[in-house]
Motif scaffolding. Structure first.
Motif, PDB file in Angstrom:
ATOM      1  N   SER A 176      -3.022   3.166  -4.752  1.00 17.91           N
ATOM      2  CA  SER A 176      -2.734   1.907  -5.455  1.00 17.91           C
ATOM      3  C   SER A 176      -2.349   2.298  -6.879  1.00 17.91           C
ATOM      4  O   SER A 176      -3.187   2.667  -7.689  1.00 17.91           O
ATOM      5  N   SER A 178       2.780  -0.970  -4.468  1.00 20.00           N
ATOM      6  CA  SER A 178       1.343  -1.251  -4.473  1.00 20.00           C
ATOM      7  C   SER A 178       0.953  -2.698  -4.206  1.00 20.00           C
ATOM      8  O   SER A 178      -0.119  -2.949  -3.653  1.00 20.00           O
ATOM      9  N   VAL A 179       1.780  -3.650  -4.623  1.00 25.01           N
ATOM     10  CA  VAL A 179       1.388  -5.053  -4.457  1.00 25.01           C
ATOM     11  C   VAL A 179       1.424  -5.398  -2.963  1.00 25.01           C
ATOM     12  O   VAL A 179       2.458  -5.255  -2.314  1.00 25.01           O
ATOM     13  N   GLY A 180       0.294  -5.806  -2.438  1.00 21.37           N
ATOM     14  CA  GLY A 180       0.198  -6.119  -1.011  1.00 21.37           C
ATOM     15  C   GLY A 180      -0.380  -4.979  -0.196  1.00 21.37           C
ATOM     16  O   GLY A 180      -0.548  -5.083   1.022  1.00 21.37           O
ATOM     17  N   MET A 181      -0.717  -3.887  -0.875  1.00 18.22           N
ATOM     18  CA  MET A 181      -1.218  -2.698  -0.184  1.00 18.22           C
ATOM     19  C   MET A 181      -2.504  -2.960   0.597  1.00 18.22           C
ATOM     20  O   MET A 181      -2.726  -2.398   1.666  1.00 18.22           O
ATOM     21  N   TYR A 182      -3.346  -3.838   0.065  1.00 21.13           N
ATOM     22  CA  TYR A 182      -4.612  -4.135   0.758  1.00 21.13           C
ATOM     23  C   TYR A 182      -4.346  -4.800   2.110  1.00 21.13           C
ATOM     24  O   TYR A 182      -5.042  -4.547   3.082  1.00 21.13           O
ATOM     25  N   CYS A 183      -3.322  -5.637   2.163  1.00 22.40           N
ATOM     26  CA  CYS A 183      -2.951  -6.271   3.449  1.00 22.40           C
ATOM     27  C   CYS A 183      -2.398  -5.206   4.384  1.00 22.40           C
ATOM     28  O   CYS A 183      -2.701  -5.183   5.576  1.00 22.40           O
TER      29      CYS A 183
END
Lengths: 401, 373
Positions: free
Chosen positions: A342, A350-355
């Motif tokens: 991240s 990186s944005v949306g990596m958790y999904c």
């Protein structure tokens, strides 16, 4: 890093490249983003210089902090990309391993890696009073389409006119086709080299790939680049044939997603080797792997194929495609898990990596971990936090039999 | 004079729910920025502009890192908490890397349809127009799928006229403010603009029309206070604008993406929609998120400050907004070269304690002077 004989050749190539860029009076210098269609620039005998590559070199040689601090003192917020801050700093201080980059006669940037480069290059263009040409490659929310290829090809033709106007000579289309062929040869070799890591044990790791990616970024479209990757391919293929692994014992095989953490290369090398974990594939290194097959657009036209390759870049994909791609790598490289970086400096990655992590794990059954860091700014890196997360991740993986 | 505006923003989603129940049009949440609202309205939708919200972030932290801007994080929070339950679909714009990826997060997390107005950044006119035509076609198809209504030429003209009129009236209140600084308190002024994000345009337009007449009728205030121009992406948190009233400073103009940069857009020309939308996107006020070298933000902001007889420019900066942050150092430098002092205030939408902002504004006003009694 893995001891490869080709490394010496690469150092020599890169040194010569920077010497030429810094000293040439015969050829103009242009600054380009790493995803810009450099083939057009080479076709007109312009020396392309890559601030991203130089920023990475500054971080790898532990010189990025002083440069970023200079940029911050000039008003650039710590919230913006650390590559850009390093670049602004090198420009202010003439700093970094090459003593700063030569000033640009003009700039070419492409949005296939991010929209941030527009802002970065606008600032450089303003400072150096240099014209900027932008190649807009819209995000592929729903895959590639004929309209997107046509839009990109139309801009390539505008780029030819721009170069012709800047250099006051006609654009050399024949030379372009030669350059494209060399570019395809080099990217093809690079892809073959990276694919060798499917061998168990992997003959080279992604950390090696992060080092050896430099020529494909800076010299693609040139003969020395093709020759270099031919040399590297032969050496790595030989290691694969002889079952020589990049690390002594390979218990885990993992993917690295996002940019490297340039200032921690040695640290990660040691950390992973101690834990018998081989990084064997990386979405970042794969990004220069050339034209990937797409069912949506098939073409035999060289310029269209080039447009496809510059649109079809991992961080320009929608998430559906990213998930499919990550799952495919996990399968093809027989991975035990995946690491996602991240990266504070790279929003598209990186944005949306958790999904993404959640979905890829669910789809493949392989564990994934996210570590919070930055590609170029050591001030936001915590050894303890990273090690704690990686150790927990290693425990969650099923080791190779 | 301002009660109706304040009332509509005191609980914005209650406002939206109330009008949704009355109108029965599908609510389409419009994510920043510059999505032509006319298209949604003409397709039978009820466009509601979502520029983020205050309050704590609890759920969205599981999806978005703390280095994402508070606009994106708070939008996701609203949806995850169910606050935006009445929103049937989302309209995105390819404004920045965060919002482009945020659309992907929405597509993976929620069942609601999304459309994207992909703004071409190429400066090649032919390339741009051809691509934009395909984008418009895709947007209209997406909207039709949500509302069940195809956009007719007549509906397009009528919606374009209505939104054109609203932006004209907004420009009128900006004009009156420039001519008679302090005619509206700063908190009231931004409440007027913010109400337009949530009210249906048919309800908002007559309120604005009446307000312009009422403001025109007011006499100018005597004396001169420090005069400021504000520049940034969003005029949030809107509660913070009372600090300018507290320190007796007049905001005489602004360069907010959801303020003047939006209001500056003329009526959308619909006979050739691709040409009309090109004009809508690129002409008017320049924006840090829209690449358009023909429209230089530096000269523009200097001219704006001079035309408003401003004593200084205050950058109202929402943290982690890269497009805004990249432009600021060179813009500040240019303003200073022109003898216009500039300062930056950093915040996020969840900022609830406005005292530090007040202290900074006060110090800036003292520095620039501008007080003539």
């Amino acid at each position: 890093m893995t001891q490869l004989a080709a490394f010496k050749k690469m150092k020599e190539l890169m040194t010569l490249y920077y010497i030429e860029a810094k000293t040439s009076t015969a050829k103009p210098v242009a600054w380009l983003t790493s995803g810009a269609p450099v083939e057009f620039v080479h076709a007109m005998d312009v020396i392309p210089v890559y601030p991203e590559n130089y920023a990475a070199m500054c971080a790898a040689s532990h010189q990025s902090v002083a440069l970023m601090e200079a940029a911050e003192a000039a008003g650039f917020s710590q919230d913006i990309c650390a590559y850009a801050r390093t670049d602004f700093g090198q420009d202010l201080l003439r700093g970094g391993p090459a003593g700063g980059l030569p000033p640009p006669r003009f700039l070419v940037c492409s949005t296939n890696i991010c929209k941030t480069v527009i802002k970065w290059y606008e600032a450089v263009a303003r400072k150096h009073n240099a014209p900027l040409f932008l190649v807009d490659t819209p995000f592929l929310h729903d895959g590639l389409s004929r309209e997107l290829v046509d839009y990109t090809v139309a801009q390539f033709h505008d780029l030819e006119r721009f170069l012709s106007d800047q250099l006051k000579r006609p654009f050399d289309r024949d030379r372009l086709l030669e350059v494209i062929r060399m570019s395809q040869d080099a990217t093809g070799l690079w892809r073959k080299i990276l694919d060798l890591a499917k061998t168990m044990p992997a003959p080279l790791t992604s950390l090696d790939a992060f080092i050896h990616v430099a020529p494909i970024v800076t010299l693609r479209g040139t003969r020395p680049c093709v020759d270099y990757y031919q040399l590297l391919y032969e050496e790595v293929a030989e290691r694969a044939a002889r079952n020589i692994g990049a690390i002594p014992v390979e218990r885990y095989r993992v993917l690295w997603d996002n940019l490297p953490i340039w200032f921690k290369m040695r640290y990660f090398e040691k950390l992973f080797e101690e834990r018998k974990c081989a990084l064997v594939t990386a979405t970042y290194a794969n990004s220069w792997g050339g034209i990937t097959a797409t069912q949506d657009v098939q073409t035999s036209d060289s310029i269209e194929a080039l447009a496809v390759s510059y649109l079809n870049i991992y961080i320009n994909f929608g998430f559906e495609e990213r998930i499919r791609y990550l799952a495919r790598l996990i399968d093809e490289f027989a991975l035990t898990g995946f690491i996602m970086h991240s990266n504070r400096s790279c929003k598209p990655y990186s944005v949306g990596m958790y999904c993404l992590r959640e979905e890829v794990s669910k789809l493949t059954g392989k564990p994934g971990v996210i570590i919070e860091a930055d590609q170029n700014d050591p001030r936001v890196f915590s050894d303890t936090q990273v090690e704690t997360r990686l150790d927990a991740f290693l425990e969650s993986m099923t080791p190779l039999p | 004079m301002f009660a109706a505006f304040h009332e509509s923003i005191s609980d914005p989603f209650a406002t939206v729910q109330k009008h949704h129940d009355r109108l029965g049009r599908p609510v389409i949440g419009v994510v920043p920025a510059y999505f032509p609202l006319e298209l949604i309205h003409a397709a039978g939708g009820y466009p509601v502009q979502l520029w983020g919200a205050g309050g704590s972030i609890e759920h969205a932290d599981a999806c978005l890192q703390s280095y994402c801007c508070s606009v994106s994080r708070s939008l996701l929070e609203l949806e995850m908490r169910g606050v935006t339950g009445m929103v049937a679909a989302y309209a995105f714009t390819s404004l920045c890397d965060t919002l482009v990826n945020l659309r992907e997060v929405y597509r993976r997390r929620f069942d609601k349809p999304t459309v994207e107005f992909s703004i071409p950044a190429s400066q090649g006119r032919e390339a741009r127009k051809a691509y934009l035509s395909t984008v418009i076609e895709s947007v209209l198809k997406g909207l039709e799928a949500v509302t069940g209504r195809a956009v007719s030429g007549e509906a397009m003209r009528s919606s374009a006229a209505l939104y054109g009129r609203i932006r004209f009236l907004q420009r009128e209140i900006y004009r009156v403010r420039r001519q008679k600084p302090g005619v509206a308190k700063n908190g009231d002024f931004y409440a007027v603009l913010k109400a337009g994000f949530f009210l249906p345009p048919e309800d908002y337009e007559p309120l604005l029309d009446r307000l312009v007449a009422e403001l025109e009728a007011l006499p100018p205030r005597k004396g001169r206070r420090p005069r400021l121009v504000l520049s940034g992406m969003v005029f949030e948190p809107v509660g913070a604008f009372a600090v300018f009233d507290d320190v007796q400073a007049d905001v005489v103009d602004d360069d907010f993406a959801n303020g003047w940069r939006s209001a500056a857009k003329g009526a959308l020309q619909v006979d050739d929609l691709a040409a009309g939308i090109t004009d809508y996107v690129y002409n008017g006020a320049p924006c840090c998120c829209i690449y358009h070298p023909e429209s230089d933000r530096h000269a523009y902001l200097v001219e704006k400050a001079k035309a408003a007889d401003a004593d200084g420019v205050l950058f109202w900066s929402i943290r982690f907004c890269e497009p805004d942050a990249f432009d600021r150092p060179q813009l500040s430098e240019r303003l200073k070269q022109e003898g216009i002092p500039a300062v930056t205030l950093e915040m996020d939408l969840a900022t609830g304690n406005f005292e530090p902002i007040k202290t900074r504004v006060e110090a800036f006003c003292e520095m620039i002077g501008g007080l003539e009694v």
